[in-house]
Write a protein that holds these residues in place. Structure first.
Motif, PDB file in Angstrom:
ATOM      1  N   ASP A  62       0.853  -1.184   0.000  1.00 20.45           N
ATOM      2  CA  ASP A  62       0.000   0.000   0.000  1.00 20.45           C
ATOM      3  C   ASP A  62       0.894   1.240   0.000  1.00 20.45           C
ATOM      4  O   ASP A  62       1.834   1.333   0.794  1.00 20.45           O
ATOM      5  N   ALA A  63       0.604   2.200  -0.859  1.00 23.95           N
ATOM      6  CA  ALA A  63       1.425   3.407  -0.971  1.00 23.95           C
ATOM      7  C   ALA A  63       1.334   4.287   0.273  1.00 23.95           C
ATOM      8  O   ALA A  63       2.262   5.027   0.580  1.00 23.95           O
ATOM      9  N   SER A  64       0.210   4.227   0.973  1.00 24.58           N
ATOM     10  CA  SER A  64      -0.004   5.035   2.172  1.00 24.58           C
ATOM     11  C   SER A  64      -1.141   4.414   2.975  1.00 24.58           C
ATOM     12  O   SER A  64      -1.814   3.495   2.508  1.00 24.58           O
ATOM     13  N   ARG A  65      -1.362   4.946   4.156  1.00 26.96           N
ATOM     14  CA  ARG A  65      -2.495   4.471   4.962  1.00 26.96           C
ATOM     15  C   ARG A  65      -3.808   4.790   4.255  1.00 26.96           C
ATOM     16  O   ARG A  65      -4.737   3.982   4.269  1.00 26.96           O
ATOM     17  N   GLU A  66      -3.877   5.976   3.648  1.00 27.14           N
ATOM     18  CA  GLU A  66      -5.091   6.352   2.931  1.00 27.14           C
ATOM     19  C   GLU A  66      -5.319   5.435   1.728  1.00 27.14           C
ATOM     20  O   GLU A  66      -6.455   5.057   1.439  1.00 27.14           O
TER      21      GLU A  66
END
Length: 145
Positions: A41-45
């Motif tokens: 995943d690139a970020s938590r969002e």
């Protein structure tokens, strides 16, 4: 440390989407859509967008981080988000087909103190945060007025 992301998904009708969990031998309870942050995943969002897509085939606009909980081995981040469309029938999450996981049912509940009091939302800490925010009108942008 395991990281999980969850969403308080507010609909156009100012309801909130929750998942009712029914498991053998355990009283039913409700959870917010979301799940684990994965290494790719690139970020938590981005993880939250993926989870919302997997669990309810929905697309949400994330407004802001609402609350964080942390224990020795887990961090849970709860985001406030608006959602316009979803399709529980088109969900793709692997947990829905796992043997022994029980049942999952998507429900809309009023985002009011009475609506929140009518379900056993887990974890209790986020239920208390939501009750307080709804009672005081402090959810802000993305929440009922």
């Amino acid at each position: 440390m395991i990281e999980r992301v969850r969403a308080v998904l507010v609909t156009a009708d100012d309801t909130m989407l929750v998942i009712r969990r029914t498991r053998p031998g355990i009283p039913e309870y409700w959870v917010l859509p979301g799940g684990g942050v994965e290494p790719d995943d690139a970020s938590r969002e981005a993880a939250l967008h993926r989870e919302i897509h997997e669990e309810i085939a929905g697309k949400a606009d994330i407004i802001r981080l609402l609350h964080a909980m942390e224990s020795d081995d887990e961090r849970q981040l709860f985001y406030l988000a608006r959602i316009a469309t979803w399709s529980f029938e088109d969900r793709t999450g692997p947990e829905f087909n796992a043997e022994g996981r029980g049942e999952y049912a998507l429900e809309e509940i009023p985002l009011t103190p009475e609506g929140l009091d009518g379900i056993d939302l887990k974890p209790e800490e986020i239920a208390q945060v939501l009750r307080g925010a709804v009672s005081t009108g402090s959810l802000g942008n993305g929440a009922p007025r």
